[in-house]
Motif scaffolding. Structure first.
Motif, PDB file in Angstrom:
ATOM      1  N   LEU A   1      -5.339  -2.101   0.280  1.00 53.89           N
ATOM      2  CA  LEU A   1      -5.131  -0.663   0.068  1.00 53.89           C
ATOM      3  C   LEU A   1      -6.262   0.160   0.679  1.00 53.89           C
ATOM      4  CD1 LEU A   1      -3.637   1.711  -1.360  1.00 53.89           C
ATOM      5  CD2 LEU A   1      -5.152   1.302  -3.300  1.00 53.89           C
ATOM      6  N   HIS A   2      -7.499  -0.262   0.489  1.00 53.83           N
ATOM      7  CA  HIS A   2      -8.627   0.488   1.042  1.00 53.83           C
ATOM      8  C   HIS A   2      -8.606   0.468   2.568  1.00 53.83           C
ATOM      9  CE1 HIS A   2     -10.130   0.458  -3.077  1.00 53.83           C
ATOM     10  NE2 HIS A   2     -11.051   1.323  -2.717  1.00 53.83           N
ATOM     11  N   LEU A   3      -8.184  -0.639   3.158  1.00 47.61           N
ATOM     12  CA  LEU A   3      -8.053  -0.691   4.617  1.00 47.61           C
ATOM     13  C   LEU A   3      -6.933   0.240   5.082  1.00 47.61           C
ATOM     14  CD1 LEU A   3      -8.430  -4.543   5.148  1.00 47.61           C
ATOM     15  CD2 LEU A   3     -10.098  -2.777   5.723  1.00 47.61           C
ATOM     16  N   PHE A   4      -5.842   0.292   4.313  1.00 48.57           N
ATOM     17  CA  PHE A   4      -4.707   1.149   4.664  1.00 48.57           C
ATOM     18  C   PHE A   4      -5.087   2.630   4.570  1.00 48.57           C
ATOM     19  CE2 PHE A   4      -0.950   3.549   3.183  1.00 48.57           C
ATOM     20  CZ  PHE A   4      -0.107   3.349   4.271  1.00 48.57           C
ATOM     21  N   LEU A   5      -5.848   2.989   3.530  1.00 46.03           N
ATOM     22  CA  LEU A   5      -6.258   4.381   3.351  1.00 46.03           C
ATOM     23  C   LEU A   5      -7.455   4.761   4.212  1.00 46.03           C
ATOM     24  CD1 LEU A   5      -5.981   4.686  -0.551  1.00 46.03           C
ATOM     25  CD2 LEU A   5      -4.320   5.432   1.149  1.00 46.03           C
ATOM     26  N   GLY A   6      -8.146   3.739   4.750  1.00 44.02           N
ATOM     27  CA  GLY A   6      -9.330   4.021   5.565  1.00 44.02           C
ATOM     28  C   GLY A   6     -10.517   4.478   4.747  1.00 44.02           C
ATOM     29  N   ARG A   7     -10.655   3.947   3.545  1.00 49.85           N
ATOM     30  CA  ARG A   7     -11.755   4.348   2.657  1.00 49.85           C
ATOM     31  C   ARG A   7     -12.710   3.181   2.454  1.00 49.85           C
ATOM     32  NH1 ARG A   7      -9.380   8.574  -1.812  1.00 49.85           N
ATOM     33  NH2 ARG A   7      -7.941   9.658  -0.425  1.00 49.85           N
ATOM     34  N   SER A   8     -13.955   3.521   2.125  1.00 49.03           N
ATOM     35  CA  SER A   8     -14.967   2.484   1.926  1.00 49.03           C
ATOM     36  C   SER A   8     -14.728   1.751   0.608  1.00 49.03           C
ATOM     37  CB  SER A   8     -16.364   3.121   1.923  1.00 49.03           C
ATOM     38  OG  SER A   8     -16.436   4.115   0.919  1.00 49.03           O
ATOM     39  N   PHE A   9     -15.064   0.456   0.617  1.00 46.87           N
ATOM     40  CA  PHE A   9     -14.853  -0.418  -0.544  1.00 46.87           C
ATOM     41  C   PHE A   9     -16.167  -0.484  -1.309  1.00 46.87           C
ATOM     42  CE2 PHE A   9     -14.012  -4.447  -2.730  1.00 46.87           C
ATOM     43  CZ  PHE A   9     -12.697  -4.269  -3.102  1.00 46.87           C
ATOM     44  N   ASN A  10     -16.327   0.395  -2.300  1.00 48.48           N
ATOM     45  CA  ASN A  10     -17.583   0.516  -3.044  1.00 48.48           C
ATOM     46  C   ASN A  10     -17.457  -0.169  -4.394  1.00 48.48           C
ATOM     47  OD1 ASN A  10     -18.733   2.238  -1.020  1.00 48.48           O
ATOM     48  ND2 ASN A  10     -17.487   3.907  -1.836  1.00 48.48           N
TER      49      ASN A  10
ATOM     50  N   SER B   1       0.822  -1.214   0.000  1.00 52.30           N
ATOM     51  CA  SER B   1       0.000   0.000   0.000  1.00 52.30           C
ATOM     52  C   SER B   1       0.854   1.261   0.000  1.00 52.30           C
ATOM     53  CB  SER B   1      -0.931  -0.009   1.212  1.00 52.30           C
ATOM     54  OG  SER B   1      -1.755  -1.151   1.197  1.00 52.30           O
ATOM     55  N   LYS B   2       1.989   1.220   0.706  1.00 49.87           N
ATOM     56  CA  LYS B   2       2.869   2.392   0.739  1.00 49.87           C
ATOM     57  C   LYS B   2       3.448   2.680  -0.645  1.00 49.87           C
ATOM     58  CE  LYS B   2       4.183   1.964   5.593  1.00 49.87           C
ATOM     59  NZ  LYS B   2       5.292   1.743   6.550  1.00 49.87           N
ATOM     60  N   LEU B   3       3.726   1.626  -1.395  1.00 53.52           N
ATOM     61  CA  LEU B   3       4.228   1.811  -2.758  1.00 53.52           C
ATOM     62  C   LEU B   3       3.159   2.459  -3.642  1.00 53.52           C
ATOM     63  CD1 LEU B   3       6.494   1.378  -4.784  1.00 53.52           C
ATOM     64  CD2 LEU B   3       5.631  -0.924  -5.184  1.00 53.52           C
TER      65      LEU B   3
ATOM     66  N   ASN C   1      -6.175   2.746 -12.080  1.00 48.35           N
ATOM     67  CA  ASN C   1      -5.612   1.486 -11.600  1.00 48.35           C
ATOM     68  C   ASN C   1      -6.310   0.328 -12.295  1.00 48.35           C
ATOM     69  OD1 ASN C   1      -4.047   2.672  -9.115  1.00 48.35           O
ATOM     70  ND2 ASN C   1      -6.118   3.499  -8.981  1.00 48.35           N
ATOM     71  N   ILE C   2      -5.535  -0.452 -13.046  1.00 44.90           N
ATOM     72  CA  ILE C   2      -6.075  -1.612 -13.766  1.00 44.90           C
ATOM     73  C   ILE C   2      -5.839  -2.840 -12.880  1.00 44.90           C
ATOM     74  CG2 ILE C   2      -6.025  -2.899 -15.914  1.00 44.90           C
ATOM     75  CD1 ILE C   2      -4.665  -0.450 -17.201  1.00 44.90           C
ATOM     76  N   VAL C   3      -6.943  -3.473 -12.435  1.00 41.89           N
ATOM     77  CA  VAL C   3      -6.868  -4.536 -11.431  1.00 41.89           C
ATOM     78  C   VAL C   3      -7.412  -5.825 -12.031  1.00 41.89           C
ATOM     79  CG1 VAL C   3      -7.366  -5.151  -9.043  1.00 41.89           C
ATOM     80  CG2 VAL C   3      -7.347  -2.746  -9.718  1.00 41.89           C
ATOM     81  N   SER C   4      -6.621  -6.897 -11.929  1.00 43.62           N
ATOM     82  CA  SER C   4      -7.046  -8.221 -12.376  1.00 43.62           C
ATOM     83  C   SER C   4      -7.412  -9.072 -11.154  1.00 43.62           C
ATOM     84  CB  SER C   4      -5.934  -8.882 -13.200  1.00 43.62           C
ATOM     85  OG  SER C   4      -4.750  -8.971 -12.440  1.00 43.62           O
ATOM     86  N   PRO C   5      -8.059 -10.233 -11.337  1.00 45.24           N
ATOM     87  CA  PRO C   5      -8.517 -11.022 -10.180  1.00 45.24           C
ATOM     88  C   PRO C   5      -7.425 -11.404  -9.183  1.00 45.24           C
ATOM     89  CG  PRO C   5      -9.591 -11.796 -12.162  1.00 45.24           C
ATOM     90  CD  PRO C   5      -8.608 -10.761 -12.603  1.00 45.24           C
ATOM     91  N   ASP C   6      -6.181 -11.639  -9.627  1.00 47.70           N
ATOM     92  CA  ASP C   6      -5.133 -12.020  -8.682  1.00 47.70           C
ATOM     93  C   ASP C   6      -4.665 -10.837  -7.829  1.00 47.70           C
ATOM     94  OD1 ASP C   6      -3.997 -10.895 -11.050  1.00 47.70           O
ATOM     95  OD2 ASP C   6      -2.022 -11.551 -10.369  1.00 47.70           O
ATOM     96  N   GLU C   7      -5.163  -9.629  -8.120  1.00 46.74           N
ATOM     97  CA  GLU C   7      -4.781  -8.432  -7.367  1.00 46.74           C
ATOM     98  C   GLU C   7      -5.917  -7.870  -6.516  1.00 46.74           C
ATOM     99  OE1 GLU C   7      -1.614  -6.759 -10.737  1.00 46.74           O
ATOM    100  OE2 GLU C   7      -3.736  -6.219 -10.826  1.00 46.74           O
ATOM    101  N   TYR C   8      -7.055  -8.570  -6.462  1.00 47.74           N
ATOM    102  CA  TYR C   8      -8.204  -8.072  -5.695  1.00 47.74           C
ATOM    103  C   TYR C   8      -7.885  -7.968  -4.201  1.00 47.74           C
ATOM    104  CZ  TYR C   8     -11.261  -8.678  -9.773  1.00 47.74           C
ATOM    105  OH  TYR C   8     -11.850  -8.575 -11.013  1.00 47.74           O
TER     106      TYR C   8
END
Length: 744
Positions: A353-362, A319-321, A340-347
């Motif tokens: 990342l969302h937990l690290f940033l403290g943001r909701s996962f919508n 997440s820091k990266l 950000n282009i996300v494939s299934p192995d990166e879900y």
């Protein structure tokens, strides 16, 4: 801040008017001579935090004092950027700066150091090499800056930094700037800094508010097509974009694809030649190309003016990266977008990342909802992807180089996955419960395609009620009857599963529609203090310690000293220290590994292997061995390759010793003449005053005379010029004769 006119003139010339929060806190502390450890988010103006106090401390050029400031950077790009910043901000101070980087000519760097620069900007590895090679003295250093200090230690420069620190004088001011504060950095600050002050700002807001995040999900084979859609149809052609990829093979592969698509681009990675890296970076910074393809070598500290977009082709594992990658844009108050282009192995990493940033996962619902929250996770219309996918397939079939590069990239990605840090266990579990693959189309992409033509998306959402055995087979066949019996047996479980899916989908839709996407204005500290009588802030260390001490006092001592028998002797540690053959230490050595079946294999297992770039193979490293190492003055063992005879060869070639001796003799003679002139007083109109005036005139004439060595050198230069001009004349005559013979 009480800045001098030359420094203030350089700041205003650069265009800065209002200091950032980290600059307001750090610069006054540095001006009074405090050691500072400063933490702030990327793009908050940390470079000016150490350059402005540096210029104020050094004031003016001192040609004979030696280097007085040292700036250590983790990468050559960051060092070159810092050097450019020094020249811009310190334009009116007259200070001289030099850069020492790996990959550049050492002879040029020897000359630069002999020019006595005031400021040295360097990478740790090459600077230590120069120190050992020249047996350089750093007693004149007054100011030391560690830029991106966490990255310095992450890249394995710990030994070099410690050795450089040992060679520095005790009386120095140290400024340490970092985006994070790992444990090794805290330990270094305890030892290397004198009563440092920690300035920690903007840590809670890890990403600036002006940065917009966009997460696009797709299959792994569609990533390249999604990237091409973003560059061609979403991102404006005049805006600058940086694409981050996993390996250097991906850099070359994507650069080839962009060139075939007619998109001007340049690229950077660590193994690229130093000159090529400098040229490619300059092309992008000057706006000659609008797309730059890089690995993580450019993810830290590089300030690219007016950068508009960042594309994460391979989603970062840490997440820091991610914070450092997207921090290249939306700097100093400007706005930007990170795709950000996300494939299934990166879900799972996306959830981390969302937990690290403290943001909701919508997640965007499959049906078109009215109010979709910002920074939601969705996909791109399939019709857009298919158009670009067809172009890519034709390029791969017609171009052999691109086809071969694709297979190389696939192999490199498999190796990258093995070395990629895994996501947290909880995130891996929770991702299986989330329907990220069934996310709908993002709102910003809906207007780019016609819904009538987006037939593939509708087909993808279709799910037949029967299996292959039921649809294809006849009702009288055995397969059909078996599947019908199986379906009837599990009827209740199937019904409950579908009911749960429908309830969950309806709940997600209701939540997404009920969320208000409008942002409320943030309140100020004065408003908060006026509204509340008491404000409790997190992590109050002093209060925690007081509470812990009170809790310890309240504990009852249940140990009865009269009857208590300890299980260890009172002199246990002393006896262990004096023991020659301790059972515990001997037992540790006498272990047996099942992987090795003989003594030779066991010995080889204990040795560490490391990849050697020059030999292109794995080599064995014995950390305890001192073979091929030399011991420095501070007692540290470093590789013997740091000490070669290149500096002595350079001095002999350029006759530096003779020049230095001649300069010293000139300085001694000038000093003696100056002292004699000061002794002669000619202010009073007396006999001796007139006598002293005549002596002064003689000394002035004598000081202007040349020494015999200077006269000889001038004669040699004159003879060489005459010989050169004579050869040119002879060659001209000879050529003219040939011409006459030909004419005859």
């Amino acid at each position: 801040m009480g800045l001098s006119y030359p420094v203030l003139q350089g700041i205003l010339k650069r265009g800065y008017k209002v200091p950032t929060p980290i600059q307001r806190k750090t610069i006054p502390l540095a001006m009074i001579g405090k050691d500072v450890v400063a933490m702030a988010r990327t793009g908050s103006g940390k470079t000016a935090c150490f350059l402005i106090p540096l210029f104020e401390k050094l004031q003016a050029r001192q040609a004979k004092a030696g280097a007085r400031a040292l700036i250590l950077s983790p990468t050559r790009e960051l060092a070159l950027q810092t050097l450019k910043f020094i020249k811009d901000l310190g334009k009116f101070t007259g200070l001289k700066s030099a850069v020492i980087l790996g990959g550049d000519s050492m002879e040029t760097q020897f000359s630069a150091i002999h020019g006595n620069p005031d400021i040295i900007v360097a990478t740790p590895g090459r600077f230590l090499h120069i120190l050992v090679e020249m047996n350089m003295n750093l007693n004149s250093i007054e100011f030391v800056i560690f830029d991106e200090a966490d990255r310095l230690f992450e890249m394995g420069f710990g030994e070099q930094i410690n050795e450089i620190t040992n060679r520095l004088p005790n009386r120095k001011q140290v400024l340490l700037f970092s985006a994070t504060l790992p444990k090794i950095l805290v330990e270094f600050a305890k030892v290397g800094l004198d009563n440092p002050v920690l300035v920690r700002l903007d840590v809670e807001s890890k990403i600036p508010d002006e940065l917009k995040l966009c997460f696009v999900t797709c299959r792994p084979e569609e990533k390249l097509a999604v990237m091409m859609c973003l560059l061609k149809q979403v991102i404006k052609p005049e805006s600058q974009t940086v694409i981050f990829v996993a390996t250097m093979h991906h850099v070359e592969y994507i650069s080839q694809i962009l060139t075939l698509a007619g998109i001007a681009n340049s690229f950077l990675y660590s193994n690229l030649d130093a000159t090529a890296r400098k040229i490619n970076a300059a092309k992008f910074q000057q706006g000659k190309v609008k797309v730059l393809v890089v690995t993580d070598v450019a993810a830290r500290g590089i300030d690219i003016p007016h950068l508009d977009n960042v594309i994460n082709f391979n989603f970062p594992a840490k997440s820091k990266l991610f914070v450092h990658r997207v921090g290249r844009c939306a700097r100093a108050g400007r706005s930007g977008t990170a795709y950000n282009i996300v494939s299934p192995d990166e879900y799972s990493h996306l959830l981390d990342l969302h937990l690290f940033l403290g943001r909701s996962f919508n997640i965007v619902p499959p049906t078109e909802a009215k109010n979709v929250p910002e920074e939601a996770i969705g996909k791109m219309p399939q019709s857009m992807i298919e158009d670009e996918q067809s172009n890519l397939i034709s390029w791969h079939e017609s171009n052999t180089d691109v086809y071969n590069m694709q297979s190389v990239c696939d192999n490199a990605y498999q190796k990258y996955i093995k070395s990629r840090p895994a996501a947290s266990v909880e995130s891996i579990k929770r991702v299986k419960e989330l329907d990220i693959s069934f996310a709908g189309v993002l709102p910003e992409f809906r207007g780019l395609c016609n819904d009538a033509t987006d037939l593939l998306t509708k087909m993808k959402g279709y799910r037949p009620r029967g299996t292959v055995f039921e649809v294809v087979a006849k009702p009288s066949s055995v397969d059909y009857k078996v599947m019908k019996e199986k379906r009837a047996f599990h009827k209740d479980n199937i019904f409950n599963h579908h009911r749960k899916l429908e309830e969950r989908q309806s709940w997600i839709t209701e939540v997404s529609e009920s969320q208000d996407t409008s942002k409320l204005p943030s309140s100020s500290n004065d408003e908060i203090n006026s509204a509340f009588s008491e404000v409790i802030l997190p992590k109050k260390r002093k209060m925690d310690n007081l509470y812990r001490d009170e809790k310890k006092k309240k504990r009852k001592n249940l140990k009865d000293e009269e009857f208590y028998i300890p299980y260890t002797a009172p002199d246990q540690h002393t006896e262990e220290g004096l023991a020659v053959n301790n059972f515990a230490s001997e037992a540790e050595k006498a272990h047996f590994d099942l992987c090795a079946d003989n003594n030779e294999s066991q010995r080889l297992q204990k040795q560490i292997k490391k990849w050697d770039r020059k030999k292109k193979k794995m080599i064995t490293i014995d950390n305890n061995s001192r073979v091929g190492k030399i011991r420095t003055e501070s007692g540290v063992w470093i590789p013997a390759t740091y000490k070669t005879k290149r500096y002595e060869q350079w001095k002999d070639k350029n006759k530096v010793v003779a020049q230095m001796e001649a300069v010293e003799e000139d300085e001694d003679a000038d000093n003696e003449t100056r002292r004699q002139l000061e002794r002669l007083d000619t202010s009073r109109m007396t006999h001796w005053a007139r006598h002293n005036q005549k002596l002064k005139e003689k000394l002035m004439v004598k000081s202007e005379l040349k020494r015999p060595e200077q006269i000889l050198k001038a004669r040699e230069i004159l003879e060489k010029k005459r010989a050169r001009s004579g050869r040119k004349k002879a060659g001209g005559r000879k050529g003219g004769g040939k011409g006459r013979n030909r004419r005859r």
